[in-house]
Design an enzyme around this catalytic site. Structure first.
Site, PDB file in Angstrom:
ATOM      1  N   THR A 174     -73.412 -52.622  97.053  1.00  0.00           N
ATOM      2  CA  THR A 174     -72.525 -51.877  96.352  1.00  0.00           C
ATOM      3  C   THR A 174     -70.811 -52.530  96.536  1.00  0.00           C
ATOM      4  OG1 THR A 174     -73.806 -50.006  96.150  1.00  0.00           O
ATOM      5  CG2 THR A 174     -71.291 -49.697  95.411  1.00  0.00           C
TER       6      THR A 174
ATOM      7  N   VAL B  66     -62.493 -46.185 106.934  1.00  0.00           N
ATOM      8  CA  VAL B  66     -61.867 -44.835 106.984  1.00  0.00           C
ATOM      9  C   VAL B  66     -61.374 -44.671 105.289  1.00  0.00           C
ATOM     10  CG1 VAL B  66     -60.666 -42.840 107.977  1.00  0.00           C
ATOM     11  CG2 VAL B  66     -61.723 -44.591 109.359  1.00  0.00           C
TER      12      VAL B  66
ATOM     13  N   GLY C 103     -67.214 -45.626  97.034  1.00  0.00           N
ATOM     14  CA  GLY C 103     -67.513 -46.426  95.718  1.00  0.00           C
ATOM     15  C   GLY C 103     -67.149 -47.642  95.828  1.00  0.00           C
TER      16      GLY C 103
ATOM     17  N   GLY D 147     -62.124 -45.230 102.279  1.00  0.00           N
ATOM     18  CA  GLY D 147     -62.112 -46.274 101.200  1.00  0.00           C
ATOM     19  C   GLY D 147     -61.108 -46.981 100.824  1.00  0.00           C
TER      20      GLY D 147
ATOM     21  N   LYS E  89     -65.711 -41.429 111.359  1.00  0.00           N
ATOM     22  CA  LYS E  89     -64.367 -41.529 110.613  1.00  0.00           C
ATOM     23  C   LYS E  89     -63.194 -41.104 111.616  1.00  0.00           C
ATOM     24  CE  LYS E  89     -65.886 -42.781 105.927  1.00  0.00           C
ATOM     25  NZ  LYS E  89     -66.153 -41.744 104.955  1.00  0.00           N
TER      26      LYS E  89
ATOM     27  N   GLU F 240     -74.192 -42.467 101.609  1.00  0.00           N
ATOM     28  CA  GLU F 240     -74.710 -43.432 102.675  1.00  0.00           C
ATOM     29  C   GLU F 240     -76.172 -43.739 102.374  1.00  0.00           C
ATOM     30  OE1 GLU F 240     -72.886 -44.862 105.355  1.00  0.00           O
ATOM     31  OE2 GLU F 240     -71.376 -43.904 103.820  1.00  0.00           O
TER      32      GLU F 240
ATOM     33  N   GLU G 207     -59.936 -51.747 107.573  1.00  0.00           N
ATOM     34  CA  GLU G 207     -59.439 -50.655 106.772  1.00  0.00           C
ATOM     35  C   GLU G 207     -60.295 -49.890 105.892  1.00  0.00           C
ATOM     36  OE1 GLU G 207     -55.843 -49.939 106.411  1.00  0.00           O
ATOM     37  OE2 GLU G 207     -56.882 -48.082 105.486  1.00  0.00           O
TER      38      GLU G 207
ATOM     39  N   ASP H 230     -70.834 -38.810 108.979  1.00  0.00           N
ATOM     40  CA  ASP H 230     -70.074 -39.916 108.391  1.00  0.00           C
ATOM     41  C   ASP H 230     -68.471 -39.477 109.107  1.00  0.00           C
ATOM     42  OD1 ASP H 230     -69.650 -42.269 106.655  1.00  0.00           O
ATOM     43  OD2 ASP H 230     -68.575 -40.785 105.804  1.00  0.00           O
TER      44      ASP H 230
HETATM   45  N1  HSE Z   1     -70.626 -41.982 102.522  1.00  0.00           N
HETATM   46  C1  HSE Z   1     -69.085 -42.450 102.443  1.00  0.00           C
HETATM   47  C2  HSE Z   1     -68.462 -41.150 101.708  1.00  0.00           C
HETATM   48  C3  HSE Z   1     -68.838 -43.843 101.847  1.00  0.00           C
HETATM   49  O1  HSE Z   1     -69.170 -40.494 100.865  1.00  0.00           O
HETATM   50  O2  HSE Z   1     -67.431 -41.021 101.810  1.00  0.00           O
HETATM   51  C4  HSE Z   1     -67.488 -43.955 102.329  1.00  0.00           C
HETATM   52  O3  HSE Z   1     -67.410 -44.179 103.494  1.00  0.00           O
END
Ligand code: HSE
Length: 433
Positions: free
Chosen positions: A13, A132, A304, A134, A205, A190, A129, A201
């Site tokens: 992705t 954390v 995304g 996106g 971060k 994930e 970058e 997750d």
């Molecule tokens: N799985 C993570 C989320 C992806 O939903 O934020 C981005 O780090």
């Protein structure tokens, strides 16, 4: 040097998004840097992915060995995720003198010191970058823009999947499983979604942000982490009725006069007027408080394809600028300092207000007994809700407390749960003002 050659490992992705941006913005980057950023090689075990991407003249293969062995490749992008193969790949790339760009928060949170020490030894950089927030530039903001500040409070919504699920449960009364399925379909989750919904997750971060902010390595495994799987439609409905929204928060606080850092992940009730309460769907937000600048709110899509690829490509351009200017480590990594130990504040020592949902048998003295135990533990009640449940002998009793110490609260709940009128586990949600 006539070009900067890049090797991409992982064309899923996010990798696919990176290929698309590099293809679309190629001329712009050439103009900005004076040299093209050339995607020279791409590796992915799923070789079928290449057909759907604008790979240009990049050499595509299943394995990453050619990327590591190619002396013309200066930057390796790691987008495979996980901590086994990804760790080997990143360490090998750094040892071969290549800069690394990664979105892998688990890798950095769990193996940060080894990775950054290897980078330092080899005179190259690790840029992260996309790890954390996106597309939201949290790392650059902390590393560069906020450097003049003493930052003592950071409250974050940094898991797009959980925020999407909670938003859908709240706004569309969607069941948890259906909301998770939609988040998976959209490419937010994930590979193992328990990392999202279990809070891991967000923990990865928040460990990265805390390490960056406080210059010492914050150990992910030591963090108190609670996910959103216990949040029920009932809690969401009560939260709405009482003027709150439930969000999964990653919190970092450094209390004045204390050397212990309060870092934790858990669902929290936010008053509806709180600036973070309106952050919905896959959007992320980081609310920072600096002593000089005051509050800063970062807000953007935290998961995304294209938002995360945007962050990866911004790192590529930064490294490209460093290479062109012969300053490979223009801005110090500052991820952590050797020998600076961080002490974490135990969860039991925090102070908070609490939402408590007891499920009790509807009989005399129950409310009085609950109130007495809370009072005995120095917990003051701010409000109580109990509705008559026709044709049922079990009722929810909702109590909102005034600020209390977590240790006292847990002690009180353990005592109350030992009483015979309690029929299910008590729900405890911290309230963040
Ligand atoms: N799985 C993570 C989320 C992806 O939903 O934020 C981005 O780090």
């Amino acid at each position: 040097m006539s070009e900067i050659n890049i090797g991409l490992v992982g064309a899923g992705t996010i990798g696919g998004g990176v290929v698309k941006i590099l293809q679309k913005q190629g001329d712009f980057f050439r103009h900005k840097l004076g040299l093209p950023l050339r995607l020279a090689r791409i590796a992915d075990l799923n070789t079928k992915l290449f057909a759907g991407l604008p790979v240009g003249d990049a050499i595509c293969s299943a394995g990453a060995d050619d990327i590591l062995a190619d002396p013309t490749i200066q930057i390796v992008i790691e987008l495979v995720g996980g901590t086994t193969f990804a760790k080997k790949l990143v360490l090998a790339a750094l040892a071969a003198g290549k800069h690394v760009v990664t979105a892998n928060k688990a890798l950095l949170a769990e193996h940060g010191p080894e990775i950054f020490e290897t980078a330092e030894r080899n005179g190259v950089s690790v840029y992260f970058e996309a790890s954390v927030g996106g597309g939201m530039p949290a790392i650059k903001t902390i590393r560069e823009a906020m450097v003049a500040n003493d930052i003592r409070s950071v409250r974050t919504i940094i898991n797009g999947t959980c925020n999407y699920i909670l938003t859908k449960m709240q706004n569309d009364t969607l069941p948890f499983e259906e909301a998770l399925r939609q988040a998976q379909q959209a490419g937010f989750a994930e590979a193992d979604p328990t990392l999202d919904v279990g809070g891991g997750d967000t923990g990865h971060k928040v460990a990265i942000l805390a390490s960056l902010l406080f210059g010492g390595y914050v150990t992910y495994n030591a963090l108190p982490i609670e996910g959103i799987t216990s949040i029920s439609a009932e809690d969401i409905a009560y939260a709405r009725e009482l003027g709150y929204r439930i969000k999964l928060l990653g919190i970092i606080k450094a209390d004045e006069g204390s050397s212990a850092l309060d870092v934790r992940v858990h669902p929290a009730m936010l008053p509806v007027q709180h600036i973070l309460a309106s952050v919905s769907n896959e959007y992320n937000a980081v609310l920072l408080e600096g002593d000089a600048v005051g509050q800063i709110l970062l807000y953007g899509k935290g998961a995304g394809e294209m938002p995360t690829a945007s962050a990866v490509v911004s790192d590529l351009v930064d490294i490209g600028r460093n290479i062109v200017n012969k300053a490979p480590r223009r801005i110090p990594m500052d991820y952590y300092h050797h020998n600076r130990a961080i002490t974490l504040k135990p969860l039991a020592a925090i102070n908070s207000r609490y939402y408590l949902r007891f499920t009790v048998v509807d009989k005399p003295k129950v409310l009085a007994l609950i109130a007495a135990v809370l009072g005995d533990n120095a917990i003051s009640i701010a409000s109580v809700v109990q509705r008559e449940m026709h044709a049922q002998d079990r009722v929810p009793v909702i109590i909102i407390t005034h600020p209390a110490c977590e240790a006292d609260l847990q002690h009180a709940i353990a005592r109350i749960e030992g009483m015979d009128f309690i029929t299910s586990k008590t729900q405890i949600i911290r309230i963040e003002e």
